[in-house]
Motif scaffolding. Structure first.
Motif, PDB file in Angstrom:
ATOM      1  N   LEU A  57      70.702  40.144  32.527  1.00 39.93           N
ATOM      2  CA  LEU A  57      70.360  40.949  33.998  1.00 39.93           C
ATOM      3  C   LEU A  57      71.573  41.707  34.490  1.00 39.93           C
ATOM      4  N   SER A  58      71.323  42.942  35.220  1.00 34.94           N
ATOM      5  CA  SER A  58      72.246  43.768  35.617  1.00 34.94           C
ATOM      6  C   SER A  58      72.490  43.397  37.237  1.00 34.94           C
ATOM      7  N   ASP A  59      73.623  43.780  37.737  1.00 36.63           N
ATOM      8  CA  ASP A  59      73.836  43.369  39.030  1.00 36.63           C
ATOM      9  C   ASP A  59      72.699  43.676  40.125  1.00 36.63           C
ATOM     10  N   ASP A  60      72.197  44.884  39.938  1.00 39.46           N
ATOM     11  CA  ASP A  60      70.947  45.389  40.647  1.00 39.46           C
ATOM     12  C   ASP A  60      69.764  44.607  40.383  1.00 39.46           C
ATOM     13  N   GLU A  61      69.410  44.161  39.403  1.00 39.50           N
ATOM     14  CA  GLU A  61      68.277  43.110  38.993  1.00 39.50           C
ATOM     15  C   GLU A  61      68.524  41.994  39.873  1.00 39.50           C
ATOM     16  N   ILE A  62      69.793  41.348  39.566  1.00 37.60           N
ATOM     17  CA  ILE A  62      69.953  40.214  40.277  1.00 37.60           C
ATOM     18  C   ILE A  62      69.763  40.096  41.789  1.00 37.60           C
ATOM     19  N   GLU A  63      70.522  41.183  42.361  1.00 37.17           N
ATOM     20  CA  GLU A  63      70.079  41.480  43.784  1.00 37.17           C
ATOM     21  C   GLU A  63      68.543  41.476  44.145  1.00 37.17           C
ATOM     22  N   GLN A  64      67.647  42.177  43.403  1.00 35.87           N
ATOM     23  CA  GLN A  64      66.440  42.130  43.491  1.00 35.87           C
ATOM     24  C   GLN A  64      65.696  40.877  43.306  1.00 35.87           C
ATOM     25  N   TYR A  65      65.903  40.187  42.714  1.00 36.82           N
ATOM     26  CA  TYR A  65      65.470  38.677  42.415  1.00 36.82           C
ATOM     27  C   TYR A  65      65.960  37.830  43.524  1.00 36.82           C
ATOM     28  N   MET A  66      67.116  37.948  43.999  1.00 37.55           N
ATOM     29  CA  MET A  66      67.752  37.342  45.085  1.00 37.55           C
ATOM     30  C   MET A  66      66.845  37.616  46.423  1.00 37.55           C
ATOM     31  N   SER A  67      66.145  38.793  46.535  1.00 33.78           N
ATOM     32  CA  SER A  67      65.443  39.032  47.721  1.00 33.78           C
ATOM     33  C   SER A  67      64.100  38.637  47.387  1.00 33.78           C
ATOM     34  N   SER A  68      63.666  37.846  46.323  1.00 37.68           N
ATOM     35  CA  SER A  68      62.114  37.702  46.094  1.00 37.68           C
ATOM     36  C   SER A  68      61.514  36.722  46.925  1.00 37.68           C
ATOM     37  N   GLY A  69      62.359  35.752  47.527  1.00 36.00           N
ATOM     38  CA  GLY A  69      61.806  34.857  48.353  1.00 36.00           C
ATOM     39  C   GLY A  69      61.378  33.369  47.954  1.00 36.00           C
ATOM     40  N   ASP A  70      61.526  33.219  46.392  1.00 38.58           N
ATOM     41  CA  ASP A  70      61.389  32.163  45.791  1.00 38.58           C
ATOM     42  C   ASP A  70      62.712  31.304  45.742  1.00 38.58           C
ATOM     43  N   SER A  71      62.542  29.945  46.321  1.00 41.12           N
ATOM     44  CA  SER A  71      63.877  29.338  46.342  1.00 41.12           C
ATOM     45  C   SER A  71      64.422  28.937  44.991  1.00 41.12           C
ATOM     46  N   PHE A  72      63.840  28.720  43.900  1.00 36.36           N
ATOM     47  CA  PHE A  72      64.245  28.636  42.555  1.00 36.36           C
ATOM     48  C   PHE A  72      64.814  29.764  42.047  1.00 36.36           C
TER      49      PHE A  72
END
Length: 251
Positions: A57-72
């Motif tokens: 995963l790239s840094d942008d993709e990591i940031e997108q996943y971090m804002s997903s709302g899923d705790s895990f």
């Protein structure tokens, strides 16, 4: 003799029963901690798939996943983000065998992965329904890095100690000036400032009195004139003062 034999038999029987209970309990514990093979394969495949998905995963993709709302997902992305720069790129070679451990409905899967800068273990925790609940990245630092960090920590600790000792020595050195400062304050308190001394009362100016002119001859002349007009001598009276009488003109 028979009585002693019966006692020995009873003791042996009790020991045998205790051993049987102990062995049976250990077998039950092992049975409880044993993981079902199908469940083990399922959580292993899930963990390996997550690892292969997270690493590229790239840094942008990591940031997108971090804002997903899923705790895990958020927790996994945070763990990988904090370790990504420290590990570098993933190597193509195998990191090692995946290990699975479980107890009381919680299963831990450890996947070793090799990277350019250091190796790491991706550790997943699954519940009894094979759903991942948390993930962490355990960086395996090489011995050289560990020794280097230990040396830096030691130097920092020694440096801090020496700085504190120097500071304390400086404070102790300043103590020698404290008595002088106290004595100076006492002397300043004993001396009354000039501003506190009341100014002396002004002395009134004394007008210079011109000495009276020597009227001895004038007194003698006046005394002789008075004596002549009275027909007496000057011994019968004494002239004590002479005043000028201002008379208005026309009277």
């Amino acid at each position: 003799m028979k009585h002693i034999f019966k006692k020995l038999t009873s003791v042996c029987t009790a020991l045998f029963c205790a051993a049987a209970v102990t062995v049976g309990g250990a077998a039950m514990v092992m049975a409880e901690t044993e993981i079902d093979e199908a469940l083990e394969q399922q959580i292993t495949m899930t963990a390996e798939g997550l690892t292969e998905t997270i690493i590229p995963l790239s840094d942008d993709e990591i940031e997108q996943y971090m804002s997903s709302g899923d705790s895990f997902t958020m927790q996994a992305m945070e763990a990988w983000k904090n370790s990504k720069e420290e590990l570098g790129e993933k190597k193509d070679e195998e990191g090692g065998k995946t290990e699975v451990a479980g107890d009381h409905g919680q299963y831990t899967v450890t996947i070793p992965v090799k990277f350019e800068k250091a190796d790491a273990n991706f550790v997943y925790v699954f519940d009894d329904t094979a759903i991942p609940t948390s993930m962490s990245v355990d960086v395996q630092y090489p011995l050289s890095v560990t020794l280097e960090r230990a040396g830096l920590n030691t130097l920092m600790g020694l440096g801090t100690v020496f700085i504190m000792l120097i500071f304390l020595s400086f404070v102790i050195y300043l103590f020698r000036f404290i008595p002088g400062l106290v004595e100076g304050k006492k002397k300043n308190a004993a001396v009354v400032p000039e501003s506190a001394i009341p100014a002396p009362a002004p002395v009134p100016a004394v007008e210079a009195v011109e000495p009276a002119a020597d009227d001895t001859e004038l007194i003698a002349v006046i005394s002789a004139a008075i004596a002549a007009s009275e027909g007496t001598s000057t011994d019968g009276f004494v002239v004590r003062s002479i005043r000028k009488i201002n008379r208005k003109k026309g009277k």
